[in-house]
Every structure is written in C-alpha cells, then in structure tokens.
Design a protein around this motif. Sequence first.
Motif, PDB file in Angstrom:
ATOM      1  N   ARG A 124      46.991  59.380  96.060  1.00 26.62           N
ATOM      2  CA  ARG A 124      46.574  58.381  97.051  1.00 26.62           C
ATOM      3  C   ARG A 124      47.708  57.439  97.428  1.00 26.62           C
ATOM      4  O   ARG A 124      47.676  56.807  98.489  1.00 26.62           O
ATOM      5  CB  ARG A 124      45.412  57.543  96.520  1.00 26.62           C
ATOM      6  CG  ARG A 124      44.110  58.292  96.327  1.00 26.62           C
ATOM      7  CD  ARG A 124      43.010  57.348  95.825  1.00 26.62           C
ATOM      8  NE  ARG A 124      42.615  56.400  96.849  1.00 26.62           N
ATOM      9  CZ  ARG A 124      41.659  56.612  97.751  1.00 26.62           C
ATOM     10  NH1 ARG A 124      41.010  57.769  97.775  1.00 26.62           N
ATOM     11  NH2 ARG A 124      41.356  55.673  98.634  1.00 26.62           N
ATOM     12  N   ASP A 168      49.206  61.415 107.487  1.00 28.28           N
ATOM     13  CA  ASP A 168      48.343  61.505 108.674  1.00 28.28           C
ATOM     14  C   ASP A 168      47.842  60.158 109.180  1.00 28.28           C
ATOM     15  O   ASP A 168      46.939  60.093 110.007  1.00 28.28           O
ATOM     16  CB  ASP A 168      47.154  62.431 108.400  1.00 28.28           C
ATOM     17  CG  ASP A 168      46.307  61.983 107.214  1.00 28.28           C
ATOM     18  OD1 ASP A 168      46.571  60.896 106.668  1.00 28.28           O
ATOM     19  OD2 ASP A 168      45.386  62.735 106.835  1.00 28.28           O
ATOM     20  N   ILE A 215      42.838  65.956  92.761  1.00 29.69           N
ATOM     21  CA  ILE A 215      42.907  66.201  94.207  1.00 29.69           C
ATOM     22  C   ILE A 215      41.678  66.970  94.691  1.00 29.69           C
ATOM     23  O   ILE A 215      41.652  67.450  95.811  1.00 29.69           O
ATOM     24  CB  ILE A 215      44.180  66.993  94.564  1.00 29.69           C
ATOM     25  CG1 ILE A 215      44.258  68.296  93.759  1.00 29.69           C
ATOM     26  CG2 ILE A 215      45.426  66.136  94.328  1.00 29.69           C
ATOM     27  CD1 ILE A 215      45.381  69.225  94.172  1.00 29.69           C
ATOM     28  N   ASP A 217      48.524  61.910 100.625  1.00 27.92           N
ATOM     29  CA  ASP A 217      47.922  63.241 100.726  1.00 27.92           C
ATOM     30  C   ASP A 217      48.921  64.307 100.287  1.00 27.92           C
ATOM     31  O   ASP A 217      50.081  64.012  99.970  1.00 27.92           O
ATOM     32  CB  ASP A 217      47.422  63.492 102.147  1.00 27.92           C
ATOM     33  CG  ASP A 217      48.440  63.108 103.208  1.00 27.92           C
ATOM     34  OD1 ASP A 217      49.601  63.552 103.090  1.00 27.92           O
ATOM     35  OD2 ASP A 217      48.095  62.352 104.132  1.00 27.92           O
ATOM     36  N   ASP A 274      51.589  58.951 102.727  1.00 19.58           N
ATOM     37  CA  ASP A 274      50.556  59.249 103.728  1.00 19.58           C
ATOM     38  C   ASP A 274      51.201  59.989 104.893  1.00 19.58           C
ATOM     39  O   ASP A 274      52.125  59.476 105.525  1.00 19.58           O
ATOM     40  CB  ASP A 274      49.925  57.930 104.195  1.00 19.58           C
ATOM     41  CG  ASP A 274      49.003  58.085 105.385  1.00 19.58           C
ATOM     42  OD1 ASP A 274      48.528  59.211 105.624  1.00 19.58           O
ATOM     43  OD2 ASP A 274      48.757  57.068 106.060  1.00 19.58           O
ATOM     44  N   VAL A 292      40.398  64.208 102.178  1.00 19.98           N
ATOM     45  CA  VAL A 292      41.328  63.107 102.437  1.00 19.98           C
ATOM     46  C   VAL A 292      42.751  63.482 102.033  1.00 19.98           C
ATOM     47  O   VAL A 292      43.727  62.941 102.558  1.00 19.98           O
ATOM     48  CB  VAL A 292      40.868  61.821 101.712  1.00 19.98           C
ATOM     49  CG1 VAL A 292      41.174  61.863 100.225  1.00 19.98           C
ATOM     50  CG2 VAL A 292      41.515  60.577 102.332  1.00 19.98           C
ATOM     51  N   PHE A 293      42.883  64.455 101.116  1.00 19.08           N
ATOM     52  CA  PHE A 293      44.205  64.904 100.674  1.00 19.08           C
ATOM     53  C   PHE A 293      44.701  66.127 101.439  1.00 19.08           C
ATOM     54  O   PHE A 293      45.893  66.440 101.384  1.00 19.08           O
ATOM     55  CB  PHE A 293      44.194  65.232  99.183  1.00 19.08           C
ATOM     56  CG  PHE A 293      43.890  64.064  98.290  1.00 19.08           C
ATOM     57  CD1 PHE A 293      44.492  62.832  98.499  1.00 19.08           C
ATOM     58  CD2 PHE A 293      42.999  64.186  97.238  1.00 19.08           C
ATOM     59  CE1 PHE A 293      44.217  61.748  97.672  1.00 19.08           C
ATOM     60  CE2 PHE A 293      42.724  63.109  96.407  1.00 19.08           C
ATOM     61  CZ  PHE A 293      43.325  61.884  96.630  1.00 19.08           C
ATOM     62  N   GLY A 294      43.795  66.847 102.085  1.00 20.40           N
ATOM     63  CA  GLY A 294      44.203  68.044 102.813  1.00 20.40           C
ATOM     64  C   GLY A 294      43.211  69.168 102.594  1.00 20.40           C
ATOM     65  O   GLY A 294      42.012  68.945 102.453  1.00 20.40           O
TER      66      GLY A 294
END
Length: 527
Positions: free
Chosen positions: A23, A29, A59, A35, A27, A80-82
């Motif tokens: 987290r 995105d 994750i 992520d 970042d 949220v991570f991919g």
Amino acid sequence: MTDPHPDLAPWWRGGVIYQIYPRSFQDSDGDGIGDLAGIAQRLDHVAALGVDAIWLSPIFPSPMADFGYDIADYRGIEPVFGDMAAFDALLAAIHARGLKLLLDFVPNHSSTAHPWFQASRSSRDDPKRDWYIWRDPAPGGGPPNNWISDMGGPAWEYDPATGQYYLHTFLKEQADLNWRNPAVRTAMLDVMRFWFDRGVDGFRIDVLWHIIKAEGLPDNPVNPDWRPGRTERDRLIQLYSTDQPEAHAIAAAMRALADGYGERLLVGEIFLPNDRHARWYGTPERPEVHLPFNFQLIENDWTAAGLRGVIAAYEASLPAYGWPNWVIGSHDAPRIAARIGERQARVAAMLLLTLRGTPTLYQGDELGIGRVAIPPDRIRDPQDLRQPGIGIGRDRSRTPMAWDAGPFAGFSTVEPWLPLHDDWPTRNVAAEADDPGSMLILYRRLLALRRASPALTLGAIALLEAPDGVLAYDRVHAGERVRVLLNLTGGAVALPWTGDVLCSTLDDATDPAGLRADEGLILHLPL
C-alpha cells in the motif's frame, strides 16, 4: 555456533530479505495507494540496495478491515493492487533481477467475507461449519471462555442466526480457521501449492504460533504482571490459545511441501521465549520452518550490555541445524530511527547486517525515516482506533516511501492514504542517493560489504569483551576474520583497535584510539 555445512548453504543463509508494504511503496494509478505495478516500477531501487529477496505483505482480495490480513480469497489478487497478470509481470521482473519473492501467508484466520466462512455461518449443518471454531455460549450466557482478542475486547463474536459464537484472535472480521479439521489443512496446503506452482520462492507465515488452540478451549490464566497502559490482550497469559504442541505437525507439513519444490523458504512469525521459539525449527528428521522470525532487536532496550545478552542467549538456544535471523523494523513495529534516533539507527543498520544469520530490512528504514505524526483524523490502523492512547498504532510505520522532492514525494499524483514523514523533501531516495553520507548510501555500502565477505555472510560469531556501552564481536569464515565494534552511546569511548577499516557509520576520520560517539566500525583483521 558454526554452520555444520557452510559450503552447502542455500541462498537464504547468506541472503538478505527486504519487506515491502504494498500500500505504501509506489502508486502507479493515481488512487493514493501503492500497487503491484508500482512495485515493478521501483524494483531497480531494491536491486541497487543489494538484497536477495522481497517479502510482500498481503496482496490477496480483502475487505481491508486489517489492511489485507483479512483474506477473502487466498488464490486471487486484491483489485486495489492489480490483477493476476500484474502479479505475474511483477514476479517475472523480480526474477529477472536475480531476486526472490516471498508472499505473506495468513493461515490462522480468514476474512468473514471469505466464501468458506459465509458457508460456515449459514447453518450449523453446513459442511463447512467445522472449518471455523464455533461454540455455544457459556452456561450463564456470554462468550464461551475468557480469551481476549489481540485487538482488544472478547475474542468471540455472537452469531444470532445460529445461536453460537465464533472465535477471532484479531478483529471480528477475521474468523479463526479450525486447523484440527483435516479438510482445512488440505485446503490451506493447496493454497501454498498454488503459489509455489506459480513460481513464488517462499512464504512469510503470519502468526504461526496461533494456528491451533488447546482442546476444550479452557480459560487462559490471568497475567499478574499486567498494568494499565499495556494492551488489553496482555491481561491474560495466552497459555491455551497459542503455541500448542499440535501446531508443530502443521509446520512440518508446510515444510515438507516447500521442500518438494527445491530451495523454497518458510519464515514463521513467532513471538516466544528462546526455548519455545527454537522448537519451531523442528528436528533434522522432521524440520519445520527454516527461519522462526526473531524480533528481539525490536523488543529489547538499546544498550550494549542488554543486546550482548540477547545475542548470546539467542545463539545458545539454537539447535545445531538452526540458522539465526534478525530484524529491526516491520509494518507492525515502531521505526528504528524513531526509537533510538538517526545516529544510533546507523549503528543498528551495521548490527543487523553483520550479525550471524539472515537479516530482514523494512522499506523506508534505509532512508532513516523516524517519527511520523499521524493526525487523529488520518488514523487508519484498527488496532490504534480500538485501543487509543497507549502508543500501539502501526500507521507510523506504514507511511509511504518518499522517492523524490516532487509532488507527494513521487509516491503518487494525489494525497496518499497515509501522510508522508515531515522531512520527505530531503529524506527521499533521490536526495540520499546523491549524498555520500546518507543512510541510503550506508545501507548500500553495508550490503555490498556483506555480500563480498564470507565471514559476514556465513561465518561463526564470537562475542568479545568491550568497555561499557560498546558491543563487539568477531565473524570468522574461510580464512577471513572481521571485527565489529559498535558504540551504543552518545559519547566517545577509549578502545584502541587495529586492522583495516572496511566501514564506519560516520565518515573516514576514524580514530585508532577508540570509537567516536554513535560510531560503528567494521575492521578486517588477520587470522
């Protein structure tokens, strides 16, 4: 203790692990949360440090009640991570740089949003009812026993629909799995197999010593040493809720699975006294985890005499086939520079990277991040929100990495989910990479020195007598002797030394008559 087979050492014995809290790393995105793609963007920083493996905090899909330690699907990726494609790309990029990847495995509990628990709570007759720990109320009503959640409050949550309580060692959103049920064991080992088959190099196993509970679930005894200001959990001694004998068979099954894939690594999170901690190595005939995580540099006072005793006792507790490990920071612990100040944090870095065993670094410690002020309206840690005012908040160690002096420190294009440290415009990767005296450059030097030295990677350790305030030891292997002298005080100490200086935590102006205030030295000596 000397490694009985130093020339056959697997990668992790001479290696260094670097923990990433996803987290807060990068970042990619623009949502203010790190992520997987962001981690991939910053891998060159990790590789340049000189570490050998990355450990990722969870994750997997999660409602994020405890920021990923409440897992709703053990075989997926939290959006949220991919997604799984982003994971596969990250794993390939990690391996392309010669690094290993460890995932965070959370076997003690799942999220109450997991389909297993949803089925379990649907009916007393559901086939998955016994996958979790359900009990009737106590004879007079209320929870089945006196156990306290590690997050505070009772460790039981009542379910009106079925008239029973379920056990949750942590938040009520984190229901404990019933590892006495063979179907649970099979399902969770299959999870490990799924990720091994995908190419991961090992696991850090969360709260492993909690994994099974005593038969009958008796009350835990009251802790006579508890005082106000300590966590509510510590009102009781966790005699029956942790470290049960049956847990070792589970750890051995995990190890047998890992060994079937070659040089895979299992790191077990275990908080126990030395004698009980050492049991988690198992035996030569039935090994358990490779590295029962050792947190003693975090848990003990920062004094030379105290640390000398810690090191000696820990080394003496290890079985002949056990390999030590050390850590000075994590996503749960206060930052080392916040605990002891930046100058001593440099000494701590030298200690961590020169002790015998496998060290684990935590992201941001290589920058010397210290105290971070978290305004009340920015607190996110459920542990802190449930037990305010006693200083157990974990947000202070989970704040974003600072990469440069640009907007939001190069971490994101928007306000991050937690505030940055106040001095991020100067305490960031780009600034420190250009400063020969920075913490980052010290870490790189120490890691390069460690990698080049057989004595520091695999050598035996011998603690030495030293003046008050100084911790001293030799590392010896393959015809090489390295001496480490660490001044844990804020004053100079007379201690004549000889040998070639390999590294100082301060600068090149060393004094052969002694150690300067807050100085650590690594010396090369003839055998």
